[in-house]
Motif scaffolding. Structure first.
Motif, PDB file in Angstrom:
ATOM      1  N   HIS A 131       0.840  -1.192   0.000  1.00 37.89           N
ATOM      2  CA  HIS A 131       0.000   0.000   0.000  1.00 37.89           C
ATOM      3  C   HIS A 131       0.877   1.244   0.000  1.00 37.89           C
ATOM      4  O   HIS A 131       2.062   1.185   0.311  1.00 37.89           O
ATOM      5  CB  HIS A 131      -0.928   0.006   1.225  1.00 37.89           C
ATOM      6  N   PHE A 132       0.291   2.359  -0.451  1.00 39.35           N
ATOM      7  CA  PHE A 132       0.960   3.633  -0.215  1.00 39.35           C
ATOM      8  C   PHE A 132      -0.085   4.672   0.158  1.00 39.35           C
ATOM      9  O   PHE A 132      -1.272   4.331   0.307  1.00 39.35           O
ATOM     10  CB  PHE A 132       1.850   4.061  -1.394  1.00 39.35           C
ATOM     11  N   ILE A 133       0.352   5.916   0.315  1.00 34.83           N
ATOM     12  CA  ILE A 133      -0.546   6.953   0.810  1.00 34.83           C
ATOM     13  C   ILE A 133      -0.785   8.002  -0.273  1.00 34.83           C
ATOM     14  O   ILE A 133       0.168   8.438  -0.929  1.00 34.83           O
ATOM     15  CB  ILE A 133       0.089   7.640   2.047  1.00 34.83           C
ATOM     16  N   LEU A 134      -2.032   8.364  -0.449  1.00 42.80           N
ATOM     17  CA  LEU A 134      -2.365   9.493  -1.324  1.00 42.80           C
ATOM     18  C   LEU A 134      -2.718  10.682  -0.432  1.00 42.80           C
ATOM     19  O   LEU A 134      -3.609  10.575   0.406  1.00 42.80           O
ATOM     20  CB  LEU A 134      -3.579   9.166  -2.201  1.00 42.80           C
ATOM     21  N   GLN A 135      -2.005  11.777  -0.609  1.00 46.49           N
ATOM     22  CA  GLN A 135      -2.342  12.981   0.156  1.00 46.49           C
ATOM     23  C   GLN A 135      -3.057  13.955  -0.781  1.00 46.49           C
ATOM     24  O   GLN A 135      -2.470  14.461  -1.744  1.00 46.49           O
ATOM     25  CB  GLN A 135      -1.080  13.622   0.740  1.00 46.49           C
ATOM     26  N   PHE A 136      -4.320  14.177  -0.478  1.00 46.72           N
ATOM     27  CA  PHE A 136      -5.121  15.007  -1.382  1.00 46.72           C
ATOM     28  C   PHE A 136      -4.937  16.494  -1.095  1.00 46.72           C
ATOM     29  O   PHE A 136      -4.808  16.902   0.058  1.00 46.72           O
ATOM     30  CB  PHE A 136      -6.603  14.637  -1.267  1.00 46.72           C
ATOM     31  N   ASP A 137      -4.965  17.250  -2.161  1.00 45.27           N
ATOM     32  CA  ASP A 137      -4.881  18.705  -2.061  1.00 45.27           C
ATOM     33  C   ASP A 137      -6.318  19.209  -1.965  1.00 45.27           C
ATOM     34  O   ASP A 137      -6.998  19.417  -2.966  1.00 45.27           O
ATOM     35  CB  ASP A 137      -4.193  19.220  -3.336  1.00 45.27           C
ATOM     36  N   THR A 138      -6.786  19.360  -0.736  1.00 42.60           N
ATOM     37  CA  THR A 138      -8.191  19.717  -0.533  1.00 42.60           C
ATOM     38  C   THR A 138      -8.335  20.444   0.800  1.00 42.60           C
ATOM     39  O   THR A 138      -7.471  20.339   1.668  1.00 42.60           O
ATOM     40  CB  THR A 138      -9.080  18.452  -0.525  1.00 42.60           C
ATOM     41  N   LYS A 139      -9.423  21.164   0.943  1.00 41.96           N
ATOM     42  CA  LYS A 139      -9.687  21.795   2.239  1.00 41.96           C
ATOM     43  C   LYS A 139     -10.694  20.974   3.028  1.00 41.96           C
ATOM     44  O   LYS A 139     -10.966  21.255   4.190  1.00 41.96           O
ATOM     45  CB  LYS A 139     -10.214  23.231   2.023  1.00 41.96           C
ATOM     46  N   LYS A 140     -11.272  19.969   2.350  1.00 43.49           N
ATOM     47  CA  LYS A 140     -12.268  19.121   3.012  1.00 43.49           C
ATOM     48  C   LYS A 140     -11.600  18.306   4.131  1.00 43.49           C
ATOM     49  O   LYS A 140     -10.471  17.864   4.008  1.00 43.49           O
ATOM     50  CB  LYS A 140     -12.902  18.161   2.005  1.00 43.49           C
ATOM     51  N   LYS A 141     -12.370  18.129   5.203  1.00 46.69           N
ATOM     52  CA  LYS A 141     -11.843  17.321   6.297  1.00 46.69           C
ATOM     53  C   LYS A 141     -11.867  15.840   5.916  1.00 46.69           C
ATOM     54  O   LYS A 141     -12.678  15.416   5.101  1.00 46.69           O
ATOM     55  CB  LYS A 141     -12.685  17.552   7.551  1.00 46.69           C
ATOM     56  N   ASP A 142     -10.995  15.056   6.542  1.00 45.95           N
ATOM     57  CA  ASP A 142     -10.893  13.632   6.222  1.00 45.95           C
ATOM     58  C   ASP A 142     -12.244  12.929   6.319  1.00 45.95           C
ATOM     59  O   ASP A 142     -12.617  12.133   5.459  1.00 45.95           O
ATOM     60  CB  ASP A 142      -9.896  12.938   7.169  1.00 45.95           C
ATOM     61  N   GLU A 143     -12.962  13.218   7.411  1.00 48.89           N
ATOM     62  CA  GLU A 143     -14.232  12.528   7.649  1.00 48.89           C
ATOM     63  C   GLU A 143     -15.238  12.858   6.534  1.00 48.89           C
ATOM     64  O   GLU A 143     -15.952  11.985   6.056  1.00 48.89           O
ATOM     65  CB  GLU A 143     -14.766  12.943   9.036  1.00 48.89           C
ATOM     66  N   GLU A 144     -15.249  14.124   6.136  1.00 53.15           N
ATOM     67  CA  GLU A 144     -16.164  14.559   5.077  1.00 53.15           C
ATOM     68  C   GLU A 144     -15.828  13.861   3.756  1.00 53.15           C
ATOM     69  O   GLU A 144     -16.695  13.323   3.064  1.00 53.15           O
ATOM     70  CB  GLU A 144     -16.034  16.084   4.914  1.00 53.15           C
ATOM     71  N   LEU A 145     -14.531  13.841   3.459  1.00 55.01           N
ATOM     72  CA  LEU A 145     -14.057  13.202   2.233  1.00 55.01           C
ATOM     73  C   LEU A 145     -14.423  11.717   2.228  1.00 55.01           C
ATOM     74  O   LEU A 145     -14.932  11.183   1.233  1.00 55.01           O
ATOM     75  CB  LEU A 145     -12.541  13.384   2.160  1.00 55.01           C
ATOM     76  N   LYS A 146     -14.196  11.097   3.359  1.00 57.73           N
ATOM     77  CA  LYS A 146     -14.493   9.675   3.486  1.00 57.73           C
ATOM     78  C   LYS A 146     -15.968   9.407   3.208  1.00 57.73           C
ATOM     79  O   LYS A 146     -16.329   8.449   2.526  1.00 57.73           O
ATOM     80  CB  LYS A 146     -14.125   9.217   4.909  1.00 57.73           C
ATOM     81  N   GLN A 147     -16.812  10.259   3.749  1.00 61.10           N
ATOM     82  CA  GLN A 147     -18.244  10.060   3.540  1.00 61.10           C
ATOM     83  C   GLN A 147     -18.659  10.324   2.084  1.00 61.10           C
ATOM     84  O   GLN A 147     -19.522   9.623   1.551  1.00 61.10           O
ATOM     85  CB  GLN A 147     -19.049  10.936   4.510  1.00 61.10           C
TER      86      GLN A 147
END
Lengths: 463, 463
Positions: B398-414
């Motif tokens: 696995h690796f990590i994607l770091q998104f360029d966004t202002k959205k919070k993690d929880e919001e993005l996840k939903q």
């Protein structure tokens, strides 16, 4: 026969032997697939102990210089086949391994399964079919309690064989009963007082103790553990084997079963762990229902294993949880992965579901009943039967010989040891009590006539 | 109703009844699947006790002449059908099963093994060979720590693959790492303070906690867990995965490794549990020695599993104990039986010993490296790569994607959830901290191109 001279006095004999054979294999003096002498005859020929040859052979096999074929013997491996051999690493650390179990010529306490009695060809076929048919299922993580087909097959088996009506969702699979006891400790809590039978199988006590639970024991009468005994030690969880107690062989009668069940209902938080480890081998006589099947209060946790009915080496056990505990398990402990491999779960599910398990049990019952008769005949023929009585209830794979002697159990045991007879007195299984009842355990699951005749002859002389 | 007369007064009633019914089934008078009377009504009709009928029925069922269906009753079995399937029992209890894992159309968090990647044919052949060759060994109880051949094969593998020189006697086999952690708790003691990494795999914390040990967590910096962090929480046992931390993907550099080792030697009783769960899949880059191999003080317990390298469904893991702990294990815990089946131990020993394991790892590395390239290509093609950065170190699955966004993690996840995309933010793995780093885990072990392209398109729209 192959002969070597030992001259390097600084090295242990087995190492010298190992190096000499290795040299001959590498040098092509011993050819691929050449037959090597049996350990015993080789040892005799070289004037060393069998253990020496065994150690040398073990080392050579682990390094790929030799291979063995069951019932045929030992052979030189083809060492040109480089891809096949991973060289072993030899590190000598200061690890003291536990003493290996002593080998006896006359072992009446062994409970190993005779390889002739395991249904290898059916097992191999079912495993092959499982692998070719269920690839996806085999690679899909098992449900925490075990795959559905095996829990359904076990539920059906328990119903037809033991009259137990259980929901497959109550069944929890585990890699051995010891593992399941660990889960039970997490489920019931370590603050409870666990109580085992006295005498009994000490490993169960050890497991509770090592896991930090309080554990005690209660004496039994001729019907098993008693309510008074449980109350006296203030037990909260009673771990018992009412179907066929080890080592006494006692089967708890139905009236006592109801008494014990009533005890569990007297106070909140009391439970019975019913260990039904060899119930498949009731040879005849009236079946007595399991405590689980007459328990209306959800107080009995039923535990069984395929160790006796199939083999202890497949490591498959299960328990039937009362509904309330099953719910607690799913809520609090379902993060634990199932400890039984999918390959074996699916194979065993087929083995039970297609009726092979029942056939196997019937075959083994017949076999064990013949074994039992053979022991009785040999006992009578030897004349030893006049010096002992047989305590049994036609159940399980062992019974008790009570010797007519004034010798103490410990003395008798040591006299047996000297003649390489392995037979344990019941007194060995008592906690803090050294009764001398002259009662010895005879496990007949893996004995043969010749060995029995000789053993009984020797015992007669000892008495 | 079915009626019989009893005349053989010497035999018990249940046995007479059993024989009469059996005769009628064998004679075809009672036909396959014919309904048989309930025990109670049959008993009343025959003027015998219910137990008598029950015993006769039990015997007939155990021999396959009858079968029962829960809540329906008893039926005549088709005795011509030798391969008879055991009928399932249907009981409906009030058990609430854990919620099954939600299925997603676009699952970037799954770590199931694709069945195409498991070496089924080799495994099936080795299993077959094992069964035909090693019958005796298969029926002989495994040494507590596992059979010798598999511990030797693992020692050889660790030597050639990981540069670790360990005595096979230091290796302890178990049915899953969770089981081994339980054994470690017994070995190290529950009074110690166990410390896991923050963020981390919460199951490990749960296991320590449920087993009654004190457990805490320490924050990591970009090189992994820190000595200051361990000291701050007064940790005594540090449970870490320095090779490839989940979920961050951090590989602990060698300098930090020596710092952590120095920490263990500062005080008596300190240990490191080194979880090396996916070390086989370092795709390129310099290998970093395991902590175990640079530990001179006997303070590191190395744990690994075949879950990632073969399949999580075979349930085989192992740990390498420092000599002192190995001796303690043999002295105090060797009464525990090995939890891995002999069949799988011998098969796996051959799989490793004959070089198939190494070949399999090499094949899987190539496969995973292709998978990784496919993800990168798809990311670039979709244009999503402009909206995120990839954090990785060419290791693991696995690796990590770091998104360029202002959205919070929880919001993005939903938002992902709504589109049936399963991707977890690292913040889900923190204990008592809700960072919003926009870092999401992408497990590429079991994804395909089409799914990836679609997923990245949807994510781009969401961002």
């Amino acid at each position: 026969m192959l002969t070597y001279n030992f001259d390097d006095s600084k090295r242990p004999l087995y190492e010298q032997l190992y190096m000499l054979i290795k040299k001959d294999i590498e040098g092509g003096i011993l050819m691929p697939d050449e037959h090597l002498p049996s350990k015993r005859s080789f040892a005799k020929n070289l004037g060393v102990s069998t253990i020496t040859v065994e150690n040398a052979y073990d080392q050579l096999m682990s390094e790929g210089y030799m291979y063995s074929i069951a019932k045929k013997g030992y052979y030189v491996a083809d060492i040109k086949d480089k891809n096949k051999i991973v060289k072993a690493v030899r590190i000598n650390s200061d690890i003291k391994l536990p003493e290996p179990a002593k080998k006896y010529i006359y072992d009446l306490s062994g409970n190993q399964i005779n390889p002739d009695n395991f249904p290898f060809s059916i097992w191999a076929r079912l495993m092959r079919e499982t692998i070719s048919r269920d690839k996806n299922a085999l690679m899909t993580k098992s449900f925490c309690a075990g795959i559905k087909p095996i829990r359904e097959a076990i539920a059906a088996h328990l119903y037809s064989f033991r009259g137990m009506a259980v929901d497959p969702a109550q069944i929890l699979m585990g890699a051995g009963t010891e593992y399941l006891y660990g889960i039970l400790l997490l489920l019931l809590g370590k603050d409870k007082l666990y109580c085992v039978e006295n005498p009994g199988y000490k490993k169960i006590f050890q497991i509770y103790e090592k896991n930090g639970a309080r554990c005690t024991y209660a004496d039994m009468d001729e019907s098993g553990i008693t309510v008074d005994g449980l109350n006296e030690v203030k037990a909260e969880v009673a771990h018992i084997s009412p179907t066929h107690h080890f080592p006494t062989g006692i089967t708890m009668p139905i009236s006592r079963r109801y008494e014990i069940l009533a005890w569990t209902n007297e106070k909140k938080g009391r439970y019975i762990i019913e260990d039904d480890y060899d119930s498949e081998f009731r040879l005849n006589g009236k079946p007595i229902p399991s405590l689980q099947s007459i328990d209306a209060g959800g107080k009995v946790i039923y535990v069984n294993t395929f160790s006796k009915s199939l083999s202890p080496t497949i490591r498959v056990s299960y328990m039937v949880l009362p509904v309330e505990l099953a719910n607690k398990y799913y809520k609090e402990l379902s993060f634990y992965s199932c400890t039984v491999s999918n390959f074996e779960q699916y194979t065993l599910a087929q083995f039970i579901g297609q009726g092979y398990f029942e056939k196997h049990i019937n075959r083994m019952r017949l076999h064990y009943s013949r074994q039992r008769n053979m022991v009785m005949d040999s006992l009578k023929k030897s004349g030893l039967s006049k010096r002992c009585s047989v305590l049994e209830n036609n159940s399980g794979l062992h019974f008790i010989l009570q010797f007519d002697t004034k010798k103490k159990d410990e003395e008798l045991k040591q006299l047996f040891e000297k003649k390489s007879i392995h037979m344990q007195p019941i007194s060995d299984y008592y906690y803090k009590r050294t009764d001398t009842q002259h009662r010895f355990i005879l496990n007949y699951s893996n004995v043969d006539k010749e060995m029995l005749d000789k053993t009984f002859d020797i015992i007669k002389k000892i008495l």
